[in-house]
Design an enzyme around this catalytic site. Structure first.
Site, PDB file in Angstrom:
ATOM      1  N   GLU A  94     -22.250  18.977 -27.872  1.00  0.00           N
ATOM      2  CA  GLU A  94     -23.591  19.273 -27.340  1.00  0.00           C
ATOM      3  C   GLU A  94     -23.710  18.903 -25.858  1.00  0.00           C
ATOM      4  O   GLU A  94     -23.983  17.754 -25.520  1.00  0.00           O
ATOM      5  CB  GLU A  94     -24.669  18.527 -28.137  1.00  0.00           C
ATOM      6  CG  GLU A  94     -26.074  18.797 -27.599  1.00  0.00           C
ATOM      7  CD  GLU A  94     -27.203  18.116 -28.365  1.00  0.00           C
ATOM      8  OE1 GLU A  94     -26.924  17.352 -29.302  1.00  0.00           O
ATOM      9  OE2 GLU A  94     -28.358  18.348 -28.008  1.00  0.00           O
ATOM     10  N   LYS A 105     -23.269  23.204 -29.570  1.00  0.00           N
ATOM     11  CA  LYS A 105     -24.733  23.084 -29.567  1.00  0.00           C
ATOM     12  C   LYS A 105     -25.230  23.114 -28.127  1.00  0.00           C
ATOM     13  O   LYS A 105     -25.348  22.064 -27.478  1.00  0.00           O
ATOM     14  CB  LYS A 105     -25.140  21.787 -30.268  1.00  0.00           C
ATOM     15  CG  LYS A 105     -26.654  21.517 -30.249  1.00  0.00           C
ATOM     16  CD  LYS A 105     -27.056  20.490 -31.285  1.00  0.00           C
ATOM     17  CE  LYS A 105     -28.519  20.130 -31.142  1.00  0.00           C
ATOM     18  NZ  LYS A 105     -29.045  19.375 -32.278  1.00  0.00           N
TER      19      LYS A 105
HETATM   20  P1  13P Z   1     -34.312  19.201 -30.094  1.00  0.00           P
HETATM   21  O1  13P Z   1     -34.214  20.473 -30.902  1.00  0.00           O
HETATM   22  O2  13P Z   1     -35.601  18.473 -30.279  1.00  0.00           O
HETATM   23  O3  13P Z   1     -33.910  19.428 -28.660  1.00  0.00           O
HETATM   24  O4  13P Z   1     -33.253  18.200 -30.711  1.00  0.00           O
HETATM   25  C1  13P Z   1     -32.006  18.651 -31.013  1.00  0.00           C
HETATM   26  C2  13P Z   1     -31.030  17.594 -30.753  1.00  0.00           C
HETATM   27  O5  13P Z   1     -30.301  17.191 -31.620  1.00  0.00           O
HETATM   28  C3  13P Z   1     -30.941  17.066 -29.390  1.00  0.00           C
HETATM   29  O6  13P Z   1     -29.841  16.233 -29.274  1.00  0.00           O
END
Ligand code: 13P
Length: 339
Positions: free
Chosen positions: A177, A219
């Protein structure tokens, strides 16, 4: 490493019609969410709230996996059943956030580095034993004057790649991510440029660290205007630009993309995902891994009261169903009003 097994988990996480519930708020973040609904942030309240989500109908139909915070992985439901078992019994894969948050990056004013690599291997062994089959590590890239720098992006991408390699060695699928934040007044062009640079750098580092792309889930953020930009891009523009940025930087061996919502409204996050899946023409599954965009409605409906549990579960079921439809390109705005 058994790549066939890792790939099977990754494919299950991005199965069409399903997506991931990010319920991995750290103690500090969940306190902010609870403050907003007037709920005291105790361990029992955190457990009760998450238990209501994991017992909702949506878990069986629309949620492929759940990202947990360390505390939750070890908690039991009120009746003594481990929360991880509730998730697995619903047919969903339990996952765990393993990064230990952000620290200032020395030499890079206003930039951060995500930490938590030391002892990650030992922690993963315990997480696997408890039932976790995937993990998450979030790198944060801010957009501002002179930021991000190439040095900070590279340091964060390197940490993501080291994390991913360690996860795969422990038979855990890494969610990679790299989040380019929506904060700021920047134009969508700038988000586009930074997102491409970040993804390009991340995949270079993944390659150098010998991470098998078939066994990860990406992600990313979507390509959007900064929150303070003063004008919103259309749903179509966000969808087209996000697809184009990913096509230019993400290899097709990656099984799936599970977006973060990052501060978009619930309906924006759904509409953008839906538009991308309607347009199609990319090699990956595209679904959601939303935190706020799945939980804002149930949190509000719950407000810490046991008598509101059913209403909170309905609110969660609804958002999960809308995003499930969006993962197929079958969502329609009219379904929101009907509900
Ligand atoms: P949000 O969808 O609130 O951005 O959170 C997703 C997430 O895991 C952020 O690290």
């Amino acid at each position: 490493m058994d790549l066939t097994a890792l790939n099977a988990i990754a494919e299950k996480m991005v199965e069409p019609g399903k997506g991931i519930l990010a319920a991995d708020e750290s103690s500090g973040t969940i306190k902010k969410r609870f403050d907003a609904i007037g709920v005291e942030c105790t361990e029992t309240n955190r457990r009760d709230y998450r238990e209501l989500l994991f017992r909702a109908e949506a878990m069986k139909t629309y949620i492929s996996g759940v990202i947990l915070y360390d505390e939750t992985l070890w908690q039991n439901a009120a009746d003594g059943t481990p929360l991880v078992e509730l998730i697995a019994a619903a047919g969903s894969v339990p996952g765990i956030k393993v990064d230990e948050g952000l620290q200032p990056l020395p030499g890079f004013p206003n930039e951060t580095i995500t930490v938590g690599l030391d002892r990650l291997a030992e922690r993963l062994t315990k997480y696997y034993e408890r039932g976790a089959r995937f993990a998450k590590w979030r790198a944060v890239i801010d957009i501002a004057d002179g930021v991000p720098t190439a040095g900070a992006v590279k340091a964060n991408a390197h940490a993501l790649a080291r994390y991913a390699a360690i996860c795969q060695a422990h038979q855990i699928v890494p969610i990679v991510e790299p989040e380019v934040l929506m904060d700021g007044a920047h134009h969508i062009d700038r988000c586009d440029e930074v997102t491409r640079f970040v993804l390009q750098t991340v995949f270079q580092e993944l390659f150098e660290q010998r991470v098998a792309l078939e066994g990860i889930v990406l992600k990313p953020n979507m390509v959007v205007c900064g929150k303070g930009c003063g004008k919103r891009a259309s749903v179509e523009e966000v969808a087209l630009r996000t697809i184009a940025a990913l096509k230019a930087t993400v290899p097709s061996a990656v099984p799936g993309i599970a977006y973060l919502s990052g501060g978009q409204t619930d309906e924006e996050a759904t509409a953008h995902l839906d538009a991308m899946n309607r347009i199609g023409g990319f090699p990956w599954k595209m679904t959601f891994s939303y935190g706020r965009a799945l939980q804002a409605a149930p949190q509000k409906a719950w407000a810490g009261r046991p008598e509101n549990v059913a209403a909170a579960q309905r609110a969660f079921d609804h958002r999960a169903r809308m995003n499930s439809l969006a993962s197929l390109g079958h969502w329609e705005g009219a379904l929101e009003q009907a509900a």
